[in-house]
Design a protein around this motif. Structure first.
Motif, PDB file in Angstrom:
ATOM      1  N   SER A 103       0.861  -1.178   0.000  1.00 40.95           N
ATOM      2  CA  SER A 103       0.000   0.000   0.000  1.00 40.95           C
ATOM      3  C   SER A 103       0.897   1.227   0.000  1.00 40.95           C
ATOM      4  CB  SER A 103      -0.905   0.012   1.235  1.00 40.95           C
ATOM      5  OG  SER A 103      -1.763  -1.125   1.243  1.00 40.95           O
ATOM      6  N   THR A 104       0.712   2.102  -0.987  1.00 39.53           N
ATOM      7  CA  THR A 104       1.630   3.223  -1.126  1.00 39.53           C
ATOM      8  C   THR A 104       0.900   4.511  -1.454  1.00 39.53           C
ATOM      9  OG1 THR A 104       3.649   3.978  -2.235  1.00 39.53           O
ATOM     10  CG2 THR A 104       2.071   2.773  -3.575  1.00 39.53           C
ATOM     11  N   TYR A 105       1.384   5.601  -0.905  1.00 40.96           N
ATOM     12  CA  TYR A 105       0.914   6.941  -1.264  1.00 40.96           C
ATOM     13  C   TYR A 105       2.059   7.640  -1.967  1.00 40.96           C
ATOM     14  CZ  TYR A 105      -0.035  11.928  -0.868  1.00 40.96           C
ATOM     15  OH  TYR A 105      -0.199  13.259  -1.151  1.00 40.96           O
ATOM     16  N   GLN A 106       1.790   8.161  -3.158  1.00 44.03           N
ATOM     17  CA  GLN A 106       2.815   8.830  -3.956  1.00 44.03           C
ATOM     18  C   GLN A 106       2.378  10.268  -4.233  1.00 44.03           C
ATOM     19  OE1 GLN A 106       5.840   7.402  -4.985  1.00 44.03           O
ATOM     20  NE2 GLN A 106       5.230   5.769  -3.583  1.00 44.03           N
ATOM     21  N   PHE A 208       4.824   7.469   1.230  1.00 42.77           N
ATOM     22  CA  PHE A 208       5.304   6.363   2.066  1.00 42.77           C
ATOM     23  C   PHE A 208       4.658   5.078   1.579  1.00 42.77           C
ATOM     24  CE2 PHE A 208       1.455   7.862   4.097  1.00 42.77           C
ATOM     25  CZ  PHE A 208       0.806   6.704   4.510  1.00 42.77           C
ATOM     26  N   THR A 209       5.233   3.959   1.997  1.00 41.54           N
ATOM     27  CA  THR A 209       4.763   2.639   1.581  1.00 41.54           C
ATOM     28  C   THR A 209       4.710   1.726   2.795  1.00 41.54           C
ATOM     29  OG1 THR A 209       5.736   2.899  -0.628  1.00 41.54           O
ATOM     30  CG2 THR A 209       5.242   0.657   0.087  1.00 41.54           C
ATOM     31  N   VAL A 210       3.666   0.898   2.857  1.00 41.18           N
ATOM     32  CA  VAL A 210       3.556  -0.119   3.904  1.00 41.18           C
ATOM     33  C   VAL A 210       3.375  -1.465   3.222  1.00 41.18           C
ATOM     34  CG1 VAL A 210       2.485  -0.738   6.094  1.00 41.18           C
ATOM     35  CG2 VAL A 210       2.300   1.607   5.258  1.00 41.18           C
ATOM     36  N   ALA A 217       6.924  -9.280   9.979  1.00 35.06           N
ATOM     37  CA  ALA A 217       6.170  -8.120  10.446  1.00 35.06           C
ATOM     38  C   ALA A 217       6.001  -7.106   9.320  1.00 35.06           C
ATOM     39  CB  ALA A 217       6.905  -7.473  11.629  1.00 35.06           C
ATOM     40  N   ASP A 218       4.993  -6.273   9.433  1.00 39.63           N
ATOM     41  CA  ASP A 218       4.790  -5.219   8.442  1.00 39.63           C
ATOM     42  C   ASP A 218       6.022  -4.313   8.368  1.00 39.63           C
ATOM     43  OD1 ASP A 218       2.286  -6.285   8.247  1.00 39.63           O
ATOM     44  OD2 ASP A 218       1.225  -4.546   9.057  1.00 39.63           O
ATOM     45  N   ILE A 219       6.316  -3.851   7.159  1.00 41.22           N
ATOM     46  CA  ILE A 219       7.454  -2.961   6.925  1.00 41.22           C
ATOM     47  C   ILE A 219       6.933  -1.624   6.393  1.00 41.22           C
ATOM     48  CG2 ILE A 219       9.488  -2.541   5.478  1.00 41.22           C
ATOM     49  CD1 ILE A 219      10.099  -4.610   7.511  1.00 41.22           C
ATOM     50  N   THR A 220       7.443  -0.540   6.932  1.00 38.10           N
ATOM     51  CA  THR A 220       7.126   0.783   6.393  1.00 38.10           C
ATOM     52  C   THR A 220       8.376   1.359   5.744  1.00 38.10           C
ATOM     53  OG1 THR A 220       7.702   1.988   8.422  1.00 38.10           O
ATOM     54  CG2 THR A 220       5.455   1.160   8.232  1.00 38.10           C
TER      55      THR A 220
END
Length: 281
Positions: A103-106, A208-210, A217-220
């Motif tokens: 999931s990413t916001y650009q 940012f990207t998750v 574990a989740d990575i940011t």
């Protein structure tokens, strides 16, 4: 002239060159003969054998066919191209390839996994990237995760500004926006647009990207112009997911986003008729 000897353990590129020379000599072919078989010059074969040039994927596939190497070079080229990415970005690319969801916001450019070749070249060129051909090839190589048997779920929120920033010019942008529209109906890739009319939102610090994984574990991840920050800190991941939920709620729906992308493509990047009535970019 004696070609220089390579240390196959020095890098993926050296290993590729070492194996290519070994396979060519085992087949009893000269540089020119192999070049003819894979539709390139013997000089290019020699440059790749000595790690002076980076091989491309289509070249590697032709090598495997010509030398009967059972996919060896098609497998190796992925390692070679990933190694061409900036060193600070490689850990992210490795995890990106293993993620089950991204999931990413650009806020500035189209996400790398959704970039067309010409758009990617324009973006990298604007960043004063060295070895542009290799960097473009490496970026396109990342996109292969979208076509594997079990691709990740990729959810992209683009700031509307991204649609209006004309990287590469009108023709390149028209092609890029059409590529975004091609994901309509996809179960694996979803694209939303955060419209300009949205004022306050929780990602004013930038993109940012998750990423989520089956066994990790989740990575940011976030970055600036010459470095990236990646963490598995659970509190940071929780905060990023919270911010992402708010972004998705503020963004247009997938259907309305597609309508906006199509409208921007038509109004901002449509072909303009030339003096004789023929379209020009």
């Amino acid at each position: 002239m004696r070609s220089r000897e390579l240390d196959p353990s020095a890098s993926p590129l050296d290993y590729y060159g070492y194996e290519l020379r070994r396979a060519r000599e085992a087949a009893g072919l000269t540089l020119a003969q192999l070049g003819s078989a894979v539709f390139c010059t013997g000089s290019l074969i020699g440059q790749i054998e000595t790690a002076a040039r980076v091989p491309q994927r289509d070249f590697s596939e032709r090598l495997d066919a010509a030398l009967g190497t059972d996919g060896l070079f098609s497998r190796l080229v992925g390692l070679v191209l990933r190694n061409q990415l900036p060193s600070w970005f490689q850990p992210f690319a490795e995890l990106e390839a293993k993620a089950t969801s991204i999931s990413t916001y650009q806020a500035q450019v189209v996400y790398g996994l959704l970039q067309t070749p010409r758009y990617a070249r324009a973006v990298l060129d604007a960043g004063l990237t060295e070895r542009l051909d290799e960097q473009v090839a490496a970026r396109l190589e990342r996109q292969r995760i979208l076509t594997r048997e079990q691709p990740p779920l990729v959810w992209v929120v683009l700031d509307e500004v991204v649609l209006h920033r004309p990287f590469g010019g009108r023709e390149v942008m028209r092609e890029q926006l059409m590529h975004l529209l091609s994901f309509q109906g996809s179960r694996e890739v979803r694209v939303q647009v955060l419209p300009l009319g949205v004022g306050q939102h929780p990602a004013t610090a930038g993109g940012f990207t998750v990423m989520r994984f089956d066994d990790h574990a989740d990575i940011t991840y976030s970055e600036n112009y010459d470095s990236g920050f990646m963490t598995a800190n659970s509190s940071i991941a929780k905060d990023c997911w919270h911010r992402y939920d708010h972004l998705q709620a503020a963004a247009l729906s997938i259907e309305d986003s597609a309508e906006l992308i199509a409208r921007v493509r038509e109004e901002r990047y449509a072909e303009k008729p030339g003096p004789a009535g023929s379209p020009v970019a």
